[in-house]
Write a protein that holds these residues in place. Sequence first.
Motif, PDB file in Angstrom:
ATOM      1  N   HIS A   4       0.836  -1.234  -0.116  1.00  0.00           N
ATOM      2  CA  HIS A   4       0.093   0.160   0.160  1.00  0.00           C
ATOM      3  C   HIS A   4       0.812   1.392  -0.095  1.00  0.00           C
TER       4      HIS A   4
ATOM      5  N   HIS B 238       1.261   4.213  -2.414  1.00  0.00           N
ATOM      6  CA  HIS B 238       1.384   5.871  -2.134  1.00  0.00           C
ATOM      7  C   HIS B 238       2.443   6.327  -2.902  1.00  0.00           C
TER       8      HIS B 238
ATOM      9  N   SER C  79       0.506   9.418   6.400  1.00  0.00           N
ATOM     10  CA  SER C  79      -1.074   8.828   6.208  1.00  0.00           C
ATOM     11  C   SER C  79      -1.740   8.709   7.603  1.00  0.00           C
ATOM     12  N   GLY C  80      -2.782   8.157   7.658  1.00  0.00           N
ATOM     13  CA  GLY C  80      -3.430   7.866   8.959  1.00  0.00           C
ATOM     14  C   GLY C  80      -2.810   6.731   9.819  1.00  0.00           C
ATOM     15  N   GLY C  81      -2.088   5.975   9.053  1.00  0.00           N
ATOM     16  CA  GLY C  81      -1.146   4.762   9.826  1.00  0.00           C
ATOM     17  C   GLY C  81       0.263   4.916   9.731  1.00  0.00           C
TER      18      GLY C  81
ATOM     19  N   GLY D  49      -1.283  11.518  10.513  1.00  0.00           N
ATOM     20  CA  GLY D  49      -2.678  11.866  10.077  1.00  0.00           C
ATOM     21  C   GLY D  49      -3.613  11.516  11.458  1.00  0.00           C
TER      22      GLY D  49
ATOM     23  N   PHE E  86      -3.455  14.783  13.458  1.00  0.00           N
ATOM     24  CA  PHE E  86      -4.656  15.452  12.908  1.00  0.00           C
ATOM     25  C   PHE E  86      -6.075  15.058  13.389  1.00  0.00           C
ATOM     26  N   ASP E  87      -6.176  13.680  13.266  1.00  0.00           N
ATOM     27  CA  ASP E  87      -7.717  13.328  13.698  1.00  0.00           C
ATOM     28  C   ASP E  87      -7.862  13.444  15.116  1.00  0.00           C
TER      29      ASP E  87
ATOM     30  N   GLY F  64      -9.209  15.198   9.927  1.00  0.00           N
ATOM     31  CA  GLY F  64      -7.674  15.705   9.049  1.00  0.00           C
ATOM     32  C   GLY F  64      -8.021  16.841   8.133  1.00  0.00           C
ATOM     33  N   PRO F  65      -9.077  16.715   7.308  1.00  0.00           N
ATOM     34  CA  PRO F  65      -9.618  17.827   6.422  1.00  0.00           C
ATOM     35  C   PRO F  65     -10.188  18.861   7.174  1.00  0.00           C
TER      36      PRO F  65
ATOM     37  N   SER G 208      -8.016  21.038   8.864  1.00  0.00           N
ATOM     38  CA  SER G 208      -7.166  21.905   8.037  1.00  0.00           C
ATOM     39  C   SER G 208      -8.081  23.021   7.456  1.00  0.00           C
TER      40      SER G 208
ATOM     41  N   GLY H 186      -2.201  10.260   2.599  1.00  0.00           N
ATOM     42  CA  GLY H 186      -3.553  11.202   2.783  1.00  0.00           C
ATOM     43  C   GLY H 186      -3.381  12.519   3.275  1.00  0.00           C
ATOM     44  N   VAL H 187      -2.104  12.595   4.289  1.00  0.00           N
ATOM     45  CA  VAL H 187      -1.893  13.737   4.762  1.00  0.00           C
ATOM     46  C   VAL H 187      -1.323  14.740   3.737  1.00  0.00           C
TER      47      VAL H 187
ATOM     48  N   ASN I 299      -2.982  17.978   2.796  1.00  0.00           N
ATOM     49  CA  ASN I 299      -2.911  19.170   3.483  1.00  0.00           C
ATOM     50  C   ASN I 299      -2.255  20.326   2.645  1.00  0.00           C
TER      51      ASN I 299
ATOM     52  N   THR J 237      -4.791  10.708  -1.210  1.00  0.00           N
ATOM     53  CA  THR J 237      -5.736   9.769  -0.026  1.00  0.00           C
ATOM     54  C   THR J 237      -5.620   8.449  -0.837  1.00  0.00           C
ATOM     55  N   ASP J 238      -6.409   7.361  -0.013  1.00  0.00           N
ATOM     56  CA  ASP J 238      -6.374   6.007  -0.538  1.00  0.00           C
ATOM     57  C   ASP J 238      -7.111   5.897  -1.751  1.00  0.00           C
TER      58      ASP J 238
HETATM   59  O1  KG4 Z   1      -3.582   7.715   3.103  1.00  0.00           O
HETATM   60  P1  KG4 Z   1      -4.829   7.739   3.735  1.00  0.00           P
HETATM   61  O2  KG4 Z   1      -6.068   8.122   2.718  1.00  0.00           O
HETATM   62  O3  KG4 Z   1      -5.323   6.518   4.150  1.00  0.00           O
HETATM   63  C1  KG4 Z   1      -4.297   5.798   5.365  1.00  0.00           C
HETATM   64  O4  KG4 Z   1      -3.574   4.891   4.558  1.00  0.00           O
HETATM   65  O5  KG4 Z   1      -4.338   5.745   6.374  1.00  0.00           O
HETATM   66  O6  KG4 Z   1      -4.736   8.781   4.903  1.00  0.00           O
HETATM   67  C2  KG4 Z   1      -5.793   9.238   5.621  1.00  0.00           C
HETATM   68  C3  KG4 Z   1      -5.127  10.307   6.477  1.00  0.00           C
HETATM   69  C4  KG4 Z   1      -6.216  10.670   7.580  1.00  0.00           C
HETATM   70  O7  KG4 Z   1      -5.594  10.600   9.042  1.00  0.00           O
HETATM   71  C5  KG4 Z   1      -6.753  12.078   7.072  1.00  0.00           C
HETATM   72  O8  KG4 Z   1      -7.154  12.693   8.282  1.00  0.00           O
HETATM   73  C6  KG4 Z   1      -5.689  12.647   6.613  1.00  0.00           C
HETATM   74  O9  KG4 Z   1      -5.145  11.477   5.836  1.00  0.00           O
HETATM   75  N1  KG4 Z   1      -5.910  13.831   5.760  1.00  0.00           N
HETATM   76  C7  KG4 Z   1      -5.662  14.991   6.034  1.00  0.00           C
HETATM   77  C8  KG4 Z   1      -6.218  15.823   4.947  1.00  0.00           C
HETATM   78  N2  KG4 Z   1      -6.657  14.927   4.375  1.00  0.00           N
HETATM   79  C9  KG4 Z   1      -6.558  13.659   4.564  1.00  0.00           C
HETATM   80  N3  KG4 Z   1      -4.718  15.433   7.101  1.00  0.00           N
HETATM   81  C10 KG4 Z   1      -4.534  16.836   7.158  1.00  0.00           C
HETATM   82  N4  KG4 Z   1      -5.089  17.718   6.277  1.00  0.00           N
HETATM   83  C11 KG4 Z   1      -5.593  17.103   5.153  1.00  0.00           C
HETATM   84  N5  KG4 Z   1      -6.201  18.249   4.336  1.00  0.00           N
END
Ligand code: KG4
Length: 364
Positions: free
Chosen positions: A121, A125, A148-150, A175, A178-179, A192-193, A196, A283-284, A287, A314-315
């Motif tokens: 994965h 990315h 990312s979130g993880g 991520g 942020f969350d 996160g979004p 931001s 995902g981050v 931002n 994002t995914d």
């Molecule tokens: O890559 P992803 O879509 O899923 C994973 O593989 O984790 O990342 C998701 C992460 C979440 O924590 C989300 O809050 C963050 O990406 N994220 C953001 C923004 N858009 C998504 N964090 C900060 N600012 C953003 N605009």
Amino acid sequence: MLVAIETSCDETAVSIVDVARARAGSDILDEGVIRAEIVASQVRLHEPYGGVVPELAARQHVTSLPILFEKALLDSSISVKDISAIAVTRGPGLKGCLLVGLCFAKAIAYSLKKPLMALHHMEGHIFACELVAKSDRANYPCLALVVSGGHTQLVLMPEFRKYKIIATTRDDAAGEAFDKSATLLGLPYPGGPALSKRAANGDKNRFKFPIGVPNDSSSFSFSGLKTAVLKVVKDLKAGGELSSQDVDDISASAQFAIVKALVDKTVDACRQYSPRSLLLTGGVAANPLLRTMCAEKAKTLGISFVVPPPKWCTDNATMLAALALRIIENAPETFDTWNGRDGMLGPDVSMEVGAVARWPLSEL
Ligand code: KG4
Ligand code: ZN
């Protein structure tokens, strides 16, 4: 046609790309090469819980994936018989979720007797960075900030598909930072979004949040930030409810602390390893402040900067298709003969490739 399937967390995604055209020299971003791309978000399903519920996520993939697959075939005006390869996320991610995509992909591969690429994965990315204009793509050696979130990692890539992790997080991923900060502020899920957006109207200098482990270039740490945000929220709430301005200012200050931590260590790593390109992905990477600050720093350092458009940060499944096309381009004979390399199945190869929940990129 190559079908790519992503189900590692809470998005079900299917993309179809014209592998024959890519092999004949077309670029993935040329008109008509990406024939279909669909992302079904599970945000509303998990919203009441304030986070992804793994079992619910897996069940939703079971429901969504066959529908998305049918729709992707319709969108690209092809039939199942036109599929010549399948790419799927094998890991890392939520095991139950990964299994849905992987079993579905194996079934297609097995029944059509077509090769299957079971991919990483985070590598997907990274290869989302292929989804920019040809002239803007990375040069090796490059350094990727994968957030990312993880995951929160700085990955050095001396050459194609060679990865050295030079920094990772000791606790929360960026991520998550942020969350979790967003949750403390009562912002809607996913945080996160939302955070931001609120940060755009706030004063980043109103609160000074800590930058984790500033003297350790091989680690990030975001747990202290979470505690600091909690303290500010509690203190302000002691005098009544948070005002809208309070929420905007805390959002801006927290965002700045997270982004500064990421950017400072990235700059240190660039100085130490002298990459030709800096990549920002995960995902981050959607931002806006992180994108702007990385771009500015890369400019100052005199290296190129690559970040995918937000929809491919994002995914999604198109990033896997981009990776799969590069793998095929670099090993056409292997692909053509289904020569069971690691992670690649053909009809004459074992179907035992399993989902891997934890899978460091360095062990690829
Ligand atoms: O890559 P992803 O879509 O899923 C994973 O593989 O984790 O990342 C998701 C992460 C979440 O924590 C989300 O809050 C963050 O990406 N994220 C953001 C923004 N858009 C998504 N964090 C900060 N600012 C953003 N605009
Ligand atoms: Zn991801």
